[in-house]
Motif scaffolding. Structure first.
Motif, short mmCIF file in Angstrom:
data_model
loop_
_atom_site.label_atom_id
_atom_site.label_comp_id
_atom_site.label_asym_id
_atom_site.label_seq_id
_atom_site.Cartn_x
_atom_site.Cartn_y
_atom_site.Cartn_z
N PRO A 64 0.91 -0.29 -0.14
CA PRO A 64 -0.29 0.22 0.68
C PRO A 64 1.33 1.02 -0.25
N ALA A 65 0.59 2.31 -0.47
CA ALA A 65 0.97 3.78 -1.19
C ALA A 65 0.55 4.22 0.56
N ASN A 143 -3.08 -3.70 10.69
CA ASN A 143 -1.37 -3.39 9.31
C ASN A 143 -1.33 -4.68 9.82
N HIS A 144 -0.61 -5.62 10.40
CA HIS A 144 -0.38 -6.81 10.16
C HIS A 144 -1.87 -7.85 9.88
N HIS A 151 -5.54 -10.14 0.43
CA HIS A 151 -6.73 -9.42 -0.33
C HIS A 151 -5.82 -8.96 -0.23
N ALA A 152 -4.01 -8.05 0.34
CA ALA A 152 -3.06 -7.07 0.24
C ALA A 152 -2.87 -6.79 -1.03
N ASP A 153 -2.48 -7.07 -1.83
CA ASP A 153 -2.03 -7.07 -3.59
C ASP A 153 -2.87 -5.95 -3.78
N ALA A 156 -4.62 -0.76 -2.59
CA ALA A 156 -3.89 0.56 -3.11
C ALA A 156 -2.84 1.26 -1.62
N SER A 157 -3.38 1.84 -0.79
CA SER A 157 -3.57 2.89 0.89
C SER A 157 -4.36 2.54 1.72
N VAL A 158 -4.04 2.42 3.20
CA VAL A 158 -4.17 2.61 3.86
C VAL A 158 -4.15 3.96 5.04
N ARG A 159 -5.63 4.05 5.04
CA ARG A 159 -5.05 6.20 5.92
C ARG A 159 -6.23 6.85 7.01
#
Length: 179
Positions: A64-65, A143-144, A151-153, A156-159
């Motif tokens: 994720p960016a 986060n882990h 589904h990690a791929d 795109a981002s976690v905010r």
């Protein structure tokens, strides 16, 4: 257990296992432990010899960016994002929350959702400031869970969420577009 000899039963099991394995390469440098010279045991019909071979150099996972393009950044800062789906995990045990998160990600991907709001509860309070240390267990693990998720791929981002969507107690998971 270095130096311990294998029992007769262990040698038989090792011989059975050694016959079911197909080496990746045939180097002379690869050796197998010596096994008693008994006739090989009969193998079950479901041996491991037909299992798929994984590539030696797997593709690196897409991470994720930390920062998205300017349009996304402005929307996040203004609180203008409109989550298409939300899940509330606080109040659940860690194992139940983990299962629900994976189910929500699968459902979001199936419905082509781009923004998933995940309510985790407030982060763990600092013990020196009177926090009990019991709060924020889900937030500490999420986060882990996302990194190791099937589904990690697709992430795109976690905010952190805008205060109108829960602030520090919630996250936006922005999913990649399907190809």
């Amino acid at each position: 257990m270095a130096g311990r000899r294998l029992s007769a039963e262990e040698r038989t099991l090792w011989a059975r296992l050694a016959q079911s394995v197909r080496p990746y390469r045939t180097d002379a440098s690869i050796s197998t432990p010596e096994v008693a010279s008994a006739p090989p045991p009969k193998m079950a019909t479901h041996s491991l010899t037909h299992s798929p071979v994984l590539p030696l150099h797997p593709q690196p996972a897409r991470r994720p960016a930390a920062v998205l393009d300017d349009r996304w950044e402005k929307q996040i800062k203004r609180g203008a994002l409109a989550p298409e789906m939300a899940i509330d995990l606080h109040g659940h045990s860690l194992s139940a929350a983990h299962v629900r998160l994976n189910q929500a990600l699968a459902s979001a991907r199936g419905q082509d959702v781009r923004i998933l709001l995940v309510v985790t509860g407030k982060p763990r309070a600092n013990r020196e400031n009177g926090g009990s240390g019991q709060r924020g267990a889900i937030r500490a693990e999420i986060n882990h869970w996302l990194d190791t998720s099937p589904h990690a791929d697709a992430i795109a981002s976690v905010r952190s969420a805008h205060p109108r969507h829960g602030g520090d107690g919630a996250l936006y998971i922005i999913l990649r577009r399907k190809k």
